[in-house]
Design an enzyme around this catalytic site. Structure first.
Site, short mmCIF file in Angstrom:
data_model
loop_
_atom_site.label_atom_id
_atom_site.label_comp_id
_atom_site.label_asym_id
_atom_site.label_seq_id
_atom_site.Cartn_x
_atom_site.Cartn_y
_atom_site.Cartn_z
N HIS A 1 -12.59 0.87 1.45
CA HIS A 1 -13.97 0.91 1.95
C HIS A 1 -14.57 -0.48 1.98
O HIS A 1 -15.29 -0.85 2.91
CB HIS A 1 -14.82 1.81 1.06
CG HIS A 1 -14.62 3.26 1.35
ND1 HIS A 1 -14.91 4.25 0.45
CD2 HIS A 1 -14.17 3.87 2.47
CE1 HIS A 1 -14.64 5.42 1.00
NE2 HIS A 1 -14.19 5.21 2.22
N GLU B 1 6.75 5.82 13.83
CA GLU B 1 6.56 5.06 12.60
C GLU B 1 7.66 5.35 11.58
O GLU B 1 7.71 4.74 10.53
CB GLU B 1 5.17 5.29 12.01
CG GLU B 1 4.72 6.72 11.98
CD GLU B 1 3.25 6.89 11.55
OE1 GLU B 1 2.60 5.91 11.18
OE2 GLU B 1 2.78 8.04 11.57
N ASP C 1 3.56 1.70 9.04
CA ASP C 1 4.59 2.51 8.39
C ASP C 1 5.98 2.12 8.87
O ASP C 1 6.93 2.10 8.07
CB ASP C 1 4.33 4.00 8.65
CG ASP C 1 3.32 4.56 7.67
OD1 ASP C 1 3.45 4.24 6.47
OD2 ASP C 1 2.39 5.25 8.09
N CYS D 1 -0.48 1.04 17.72
CA CYS D 1 -1.77 1.26 17.07
C CYS D 1 -1.75 0.82 15.61
O CYS D 1 -2.73 0.96 14.90
CB CYS D 1 -2.21 2.72 17.18
SG CYS D 1 -1.10 3.83 16.32
C1 PEP Z 1 0.69 2.85 11.10
O1 PEP Z 1 1.44 3.34 10.24
O2 PEP Z 1 0.90 1.75 11.65
C2 PEP Z 1 -0.53 3.59 11.49
C3 PEP Z 1 -1.25 3.22 12.52
O3 PEP Z 1 -0.88 4.63 10.72
P1 PEP Z 1 -1.62 4.45 9.30
O4 PEP Z 1 -1.85 2.98 9.09
O5 PEP Z 1 -2.86 5.23 9.36
O6 PEP Z 1 -0.59 5.01 8.37
MG MG Z 2 1.13 5.42 9.66
#
Ligand code: PEP
Ligand code: MG
Length: 860
Positions: A482, A719, A743, A790
């Site tokens: 946060h 991922e 990930d 992403c």
């Molecule tokens: C990622 O793993 O790159 C992803 C976008 O998901 P999170 O960071 O929410 O695990």
């Molecule tokens: Mg992820």
């Protein structure tokens, strides 16, 4: 029999031990001697001798005089909890010293404000010696005769204890439940319990052992919370002795008992002197470590951490390492303490409300804090302690810490961040009880401050005056906390997981913080400071410029269309992202809606939030990721088994398929968003096509039940390495793919993304990760599917040309970087991106890849 005079190791007011505000010292349990309330900041040797040990927290050391007397010099009361903060050791174990040699320097302001007392003790701790002639109740100067030690002759003092007339032995194993290990007070309690025993008692920890009748030896074991100790006794009644000592240790030896079942256990292989980096768990679960002396001016040091908020800044360090607050255990009775606690809670709740008004876009964070304060377990635990006679402060601190430690011990970084929220609340309520300001003091920062802290908390940032805080470096913490979200909103470059070496950076040191690379450069050369300052100013001007054209669509210099989307976590993020130039949302992390609640949000609640975000995006696409929680991110209301390796267990889609009603409700909430084409559904942690097919089946069924004719696009996150390797198979059943580099990198490199020990090597530009991204793109192209990124590397300007060169056509980034990212992409040509990406695939390391990119685009 010899007698030696010990010189005063400090100047100040000399006092009898009985007046020390620590019962173990005052009652002579640690040893005999005297105390000094110091007026100087240097501890000097009281005699010629050898340093037996400097405590790893640098607040105490023991010397052996020529007569064999072991002299413990202990700076301040309850200073072990500072974990070395404010202390500089000038000697090492085994070093010979002369009377008057400098042993330990200390920062009087820092230690004085954070410890219970600065009163420092000089006591003789081994048997066979007596002390008299203490020169007390007067001002004393360093080096003046302070007390006389009689007895011993070196050889005698070191002689082993007489072997008792019994060959009974006993052994017992126990986990150490004391936050700061066997420091002076618990060590003294252990000695008091074993002293009269005619046999021997030894404590074994890892590959070391110590005589349990010696405070020095016990402190020298370097034990930490969670260590497994073996108690061995030999002599008459040895088995009973071993059991009773183990029971005493389990009872905390006078220190508060920490729940070691929820604290991370120290591993058998853990070194006594730890490595520079340290885990991201909170301070109370953090073993003390020897981290080394402060960096000196001219000592150019590069500390590597994890990117949290991009951007660069130059400034002077303001240290804000938080210490534990000392509270009195005994209360004035429930009739007084209970209302005090309720009043303090009410005042913190009122302050949270004011913070929410000051930062309305982040009201949800303060609301989450409020919900934590309302947690019945927290309040009931504290009230139970108060009813047992404890003070409101003690009761609140103990309960909040127990819960925070329990959360921090869960492997999930986001749970560790909730633990940070709880520690924040612990401090705020304690501050309210004491009537003092709760924050770590960011309200009066000088301009250009780069704050270094173990962990910044959301409440610390709520009152920061605009423009003063130039950067943040945290020793611990995760990039999705946060506090990081708030720092990003303030546009403050932030690096987390720098490790405890960050504590060696002195106040006022000039530094460059580089949120683009996740680095902190300490004492950089003058010319570098100047060039970075110029670059920062130029960047700020450029960013303003870039924001003016941010709303336009993003095309490369050769006309290739690249879409730049935003990652969002909540409704309030959406309007700002549009202003920054987001062309849609490429990842809505819906788990934010599910965490910190007592029950799952209803379908209607979810639908309302998705609809609001879709409305704020004004027709731009909205990719909603289905819930990504699981064993490592447990929801209190979701019955999932406890797992050994939660990151490799029930996560993402695996949870959705196991709890189909939860997933179906979410799917329905998305399907109901109007207009029908506004949303796409994206599924996390896909490892095989069958998982996506199962979700598609649910989507089709729910769509039919809702009577919705229009199809909805269903995408897979890439991922898990298997998904990248068989992207051609997954592309056959998915409408689009989006690569989660956070990930993917953690699984490909086998490095936990929340572990600061490996944070420096956890780089998504590793050629192994890039090769998998290429495989994913190639696989998707066989079915003409678009591939987005992403994960965090979509926000890394160094990654952009490589990802584009590998065939990625959509980047979903953190909103703050979008304007700059679009402007940079507009300068790129596809043929250059392809060439550099090809070269990057043929390197050995992420560092090499970054060098290639820097050569090709020096302006990044
Ligand atoms: C990622 O793993 O790159 C992803 C976008 O998901 P999170 O960071 O929410 O695990
Ligand atoms: Mg992820």
């Amino acid at each position: 029999m010899t007698a030696i005079t010990l010189a005063a190791p400090l100047a100040g007011w000399a006092m009898p031990l009985a007046e020390v505000p620590d019962p173990a010292f005052a009652q002579g349990l640690v040893g005999t001697g005297m105390a000094i309330d110091p007026t100087v900041n240097e501890l000097r040797s009281p005699c010629d001798g050898v340093v037996l040990s400097v405590h790893r927290a640098r607040h105490a050391c023991t010397l052996q005089a020529a007569s064999g007397a072991e002299v413990l010099l202990h700076l301040g009361v309850d200073t072990v909890g500072l974990n070395g903060d404010g202390f500089t050791a000038h000697v090492r174990d085994g070093q010979a010293v002369k009377t008057g040699d400098l042993l330990i320097g200390f920062d009087m302001d820092l230690v004085g404000s954070r410890a219970q007392s600065l009163v420092s003790m000089m006591v003789v701790v081994n048997d066979g010696f007596t002390v008299d002639g203490q020169s007390v109740n007067r001002e004393i100067a360093v080096g003046e005769p302070a007390m006389t030690v009689h007895g011993g002759s070196g050889a005698d003092a070191a002689a082993p204890p007489a072997t008792p007339d019994s060959d009974e032995t006993g052994e017992r194993s126990v986990v150490l439940p004391i936050a700061n290990g066997l420091h002076a007070r618990p060590a003294a309690a252990l000695v008091a319990a074993t002293k009269a025993y005619p046999g021997t008692v030894t404590i074994h920890c890892r590959d070391r052992s110590a005589n349990a009748k010696s405070v020095v030896a016990l402190m020298g074991l370097g034990t930490v919370l969670g260590d497994r100790l073996t108690v061995r006794a030999a002599g008459p009644g040895a088995q009973d002795m071993a059991v009773s000592i183990a029971v005493l240790i389990e009872g905390g030896l006078g220190d508060p008992v920490v729940d070691t079942a929820s604290a991370p256990a120290a591993t058998a292989a853990a070194p006594v002197v730890a490595t520079p980096a340290s885990p991201a768990t909170g301070p109370s679960a953090q073993p003390a470590e020897e981290i080394g002396p402060p960096f000196a001016p001219g000592e150019e040091v590069l500390l590597k951490g994890t990117i949290a908020v991009p951007g660069q800044a130059v400034g002077s360090v303001v240290r804000r390492f938080r210490s534990t607050v000392r509270v009195a255990e005994e209360g004035a009775g429930p009739a007084v303490e209970e209302p005090r606690l309720h009043r303090a809670l009410d005042s913190v709740i009122a302050e949270l409300g004011r913070s929410a008004e000051r930062m309305p876009e982040h009201a949800a964070i303060f609301q989450a804090h409020r919900e934590l304060l309302d947690d019945p377990e927290l309040l009931d635990g504290a009230l139970a302690d108060i009813r047992a006679g404890k003070s409101a402060e003690w009761a609140w601190q103990r309960t909040a810490r127990l819960q925070a430690d329990a959360l921090a011990a869960l492997a999930d970084p986001r749970m560790a961040e909730r633990a940070a929220d709880l520690r924040d609340l612990e401090q705020q309520v304690l501050a309210a009880l004491s009537g003092k300001a709760p924050s770590i003091g960011l309200a009066d920062l000088p301009a250009g401050s780069i704050v270094l802290a173990d962990e910044i908390l959301p409440s610390d940032l709520a009152g920061v005056p605009a423009g003063r805080l130039a950067g943040i470096g945290m020793a611990h913490g995760g990039p999705t906390s946060h506090a990081v979200i708030l720092a990003a909103a303030l546009g403050v470059p932030t690096v987390v997981a720098l490790g405890r070496q960050a504590e060696r950076v002195p106040d006022g040191a000039p530094v460059v913080i580089d949120g683009n690379r996740g680095e902190l450069l300490v004492f950089p050369p003058e010319d570098m400071l100047a060039t970075t300052r110029t670059a920062v100013a130029a960047r700020a001007a450029r960013r303003e410029e870039n924001r003016r054209s941010a709303g336009e669509e993003c095309r490369m210099a050769d006309g290739t269309r690249i879409e730049v989307f935003a990652n969002l976590g909540r409704v309030s993020d959406a309007p700002g992202a549009v202003v920054e130039g987001a062309e849609g949302c490429g990842l809505l992390r819906t788990e934010f809606l599910f965490l910190e609640r007592q029950s799952a949000p209803t379908e209607d609640e979810q639908h309302r939030q998705y609809q609001q975000i879709a409305d704020a995006l004004e027709g731009r696409p909205l990719v909603i990721r289905t819930l990504d929680v699981g064993g490592d991110k447990p929801l209190s209301y979701l019955p999932l088994p406890k797992e050994e390796n939660p990151v490799l267990g029930l996560r993402g889609v695996r949870v959705g398929l196991r709890e189909p009603e939860l997933l179906r409700a979410q799917i329905r909430a998305i399907l109901r968003v109007k207009p029908a084409g506004a949303c796409r559904i994206m599924v996390p942690m896909i490892a095989s096509p069958s998982e996506l097919l199962a979700v598609r089946g649910m989507v089709d069924e729910e769509r039919a039940k809702l009577g919705r004719a229009e199809p909805i696009e269903l995408g897979a996150m890439i991922e898990v390495p298997s998904a990248a390797l068989i992207a051609d198979r997954i592309g056959a059943v998915a409408d689009f793919l989006s690569i989660g580099t956070n990930d993917l990198t953690q699984y490909v490199l086998a490095m936990d993304r929340g572990n600061p020990h490996v944070a420096a090597q956890l780089d998504a530009l590793h050629p192994g990760v890039l090769r998998l991204i290429r495989l994913a793109v190639t696989g998707a192209k066989t079915h003409d599917r678009t591939v987005a990124v992403c994960g965090g590397s979509a926000s890394d300007p160094m990654a952009a040309p490589l990802l584009i060169g590998l065939g990625v056509t959509e980047l979903s980034a953190t909103p703050a970087v979008i304007a700059d990212l679009k402007a940079f992409i507009r300068t790129l040509r596809m043929e250059d991106c392809r060439r550099v990406a090809e070269a990057a695939l043929a390197t050995d390391s992420a560092d090499e890849v970054r060098r290639l990119v820097a050569q090709a685009w020096p302006a990044i």
